[in-house]
Design an enzyme around this catalytic site. Structure first.
Site, short mmCIF file in Angstrom:
data_model
loop_
_atom_site.label_atom_id
_atom_site.label_comp_id
_atom_site.label_asym_id
_atom_site.label_seq_id
_atom_site.Cartn_x
_atom_site.Cartn_y
_atom_site.Cartn_z
N LYS A 70 -42.55 21.84 0.34
CA LYS A 70 -42.75 21.41 -1.04
C LYS A 70 -43.31 19.99 -1.13
O LYS A 70 -44.22 19.76 -1.90
CB LYS A 70 -41.44 21.54 -1.80
CG LYS A 70 -41.19 23.01 -2.13
CD LYS A 70 -39.81 23.49 -2.00
CE LYS A 70 -39.79 25.01 -2.09
NZ LYS A 70 -38.46 25.57 -1.86
N ASP A 110 -29.04 19.63 -0.89
CA ASP A 110 -30.29 20.36 -0.67
C ASP A 110 -31.37 19.60 -1.43
O ASP A 110 -31.36 19.56 -2.67
CB ASP A 110 -30.13 21.80 -1.20
CG ASP A 110 -31.39 22.65 -0.99
OD1 ASP A 110 -32.44 22.10 -0.63
OD2 ASP A 110 -31.30 23.88 -1.21
N TRP A 112 -30.59 28.68 -5.57
CA TRP A 112 -30.47 28.12 -4.22
C TRP A 112 -29.03 27.69 -3.94
O TRP A 112 -28.49 27.92 -2.86
CB TRP A 112 -31.45 26.97 -4.01
CG TRP A 112 -32.87 27.43 -4.08
CD1 TRP A 112 -33.82 27.01 -4.97
CD2 TRP A 112 -33.52 28.40 -3.24
NE1 TRP A 112 -35.00 27.67 -4.73
CE2 TRP A 112 -34.85 28.52 -3.69
CE3 TRP A 112 -33.09 29.19 -2.17
CZ2 TRP A 112 -35.77 29.39 -3.10
CZ3 TRP A 112 -34.00 30.06 -1.57
CH2 TRP A 112 -35.32 30.15 -2.04
C1 LIG Z 1 -37.59 26.42 -1.56
C2 LIG Z 1 -36.15 26.07 -1.57
C3 LIG Z 1 -35.24 26.63 -0.66
C4 LIG Z 1 -35.64 27.67 0.34
O1 LIG Z 1 -36.46 27.12 1.29
P1 LIG Z 1 -36.98 27.98 2.55
O2 LIG Z 1 -37.54 26.91 3.41
O3 LIG Z 1 -37.97 28.94 2.02
O4 LIG Z 1 -35.80 28.66 3.14
C5 LIG Z 1 -33.93 26.20 -0.71
N1 LIG Z 1 -33.53 25.28 -1.60
C6 LIG Z 1 -34.37 24.73 -2.50
C7 LIG Z 1 -33.87 23.71 -3.46
C8 LIG Z 1 -35.70 25.11 -2.52
O5 LIG Z 1 -36.54 24.57 -3.41
#
Ligand SMILES: *Cc1c(COP(=O)(O)O)cnc(C)c1O
Length: 361
Positions: free
Chosen positions: A196, A172, A102
């Protein structure tokens, strides 16, 4: 069918009481005679949902007044472009710590818009640790400094944040938002896909310091400009109405049933300890991450034997422990134990692992 324990990395489990409440309100939300799914986003009744969601998030995360909360779409992945388009407009430089896929995607996307600089990476050992940072390698005039706070795929997390001085820290927090208290004031911008730890998929939450809004590049598409969404209270266009409603129910659950983020953290630490303690004592299973960098949310583990891993995943699925297959770049298994995973789900998983170990030793 009985409900399973879902260890998926995302979308993931939601608290059962939230699902029951949503089901209960499905046809008639608070006497309105309609489902939240059917409501105008401009209606008074919906206004109370989106505003309630924001004020609960502010309260639970202790978000300072000089930060805006934006409810957007496009997933966390859209932020990989939106952040440079809005922030990379001073020196045109940004720093990145590459702790997994990511972070790397954020770096690659930003490279399209300016000078993206890698200050450290843990790629050499399949991202199984958080690299030590040397401040002298930071770009002093960077427009921002990006980290992925919890690395969903590899199961690491920043226990200590980098000190970036005046350079805004961008985090993030897709896979750790609401899992424990976080000092928002240490960041210029935080973002998370909701699927999540907050809600079903479809909502992206951005928490951004006000002074970072209004600096977008001229070429920035209207829909990717923080200013537009901030000026319009996340209602420039139709927001993901139902997902925001679900997010509000999850926030009510955290506030009223869990008792806030300190309690959430204690529960999450307890769950993680149950699994890590077993992994550390097992002769068959082991964790893949350096102990000091272990995530509370995502726990990869292996037996070291691909066939045995596959057998385990298959038998676990049959026993009601689903989505334990690891990411293809790590192999083995990964248990994502987000907020909504009950303690009992982890206890039962460990009991199942012990039994599997005894049978297959
Ligand atoms: C799941 C995830 C993403 C991507 O998320 P989307 O909403 O599917 O674009 C980005 N960064 C992290 C840390 C993630 O766990």
């Amino acid at each position: 069918m009985a409900r399973v324990y879902n260890f998926s990395a995302g979308p993931s489990m939601l608290p059962e009481s939230v699902l029951i409440k949503a089901a209960d309100e499905m046809l008639d939300y608070e006497g309105s005679g309609q489902s939240v799914m059917e409501m105008s986003h401009r209606s008074k009744i919906y206004e109370s949902i989106i505003q309630g969601c924001e004020s609960l998030l502010r309260e639970i995360m202790n978000i300072p007044d000089n930060y805006k909360v934006l409810f957007l779409q496009g997933g966390a992945s859209s932020q990989f472009a939106m952040i440079p388009l809005n922030l990379m407009n001073g020196s045109g430089k940004a720093d990145f710590v590459i702790t997994g896929q990511w972070a790397n995607k954020a770096y690659q996307e930003a490279s399209r818009y300016g000078k993206a600089n890698i200050v450290a990476s843990s790629k050499d050992r399949t991202f199984s640790y958080i690299p030590e940072l040397d401040k002298s390698t930071f770009t002093p005039d960077a427009d921002y400094f990006h980290i992925c706070v919890n690395n969903t795929i590899y199961g690491t997390r920043f226990a200590k944040l980098p000190e970036t001085g005046d350079v805004p820290l961008v985090g993030d927090i897709s896979s750790c938002i609401l899992s424990e208290p976080i000092d928002v004031s240490k960041f210029g911008l935080l973002f998370a896909g909701a699927q999540k730890n907050m809600a079903p998929a479809g909502l992206t939450v951005v928490i951004v310091r006000e002074d970072l809004i209004g600096k977008a590049r001229d070429i920035t598409p209207t829909m990717l400009n923080y200013q537009i969404h901030s000026d319009n209270g996340s209602m420039y266009n139709t927001p993901p109405c139902y997902t925001i409603y679900m997010c509000k129910l999850v926030l009510e659950w955290i506030k009223n049933e869990v008792g806030g983020l300190e309690n959430m953290k204690a529960i999450n630490e307890k769950k993680a300890a149950i699994l890590y303690d077993f992994l550390d004592s097992s002769k068959m299973f082991r964790g893949t991450v350096e102990k000091k960098d272990r995530s509370l949310m995502n726990i990869p583990f292996v037996t070291g034997n691909d066939e045995l891993d596959a057998k385990f995943v298959k038998q676990a699925t049959a026993a009601g422990f689903v989505n334990l297959k690891g990411h293809r770049t790590v192999g083995g298994m990964r248990a994502s134990i987000y907020n909504a995973m009950p303690v009992e789900g982890v206890e039962k998983l460990v009991a199942f692992m012990k039994e599997f170990e005894a049978k297959n030793a």
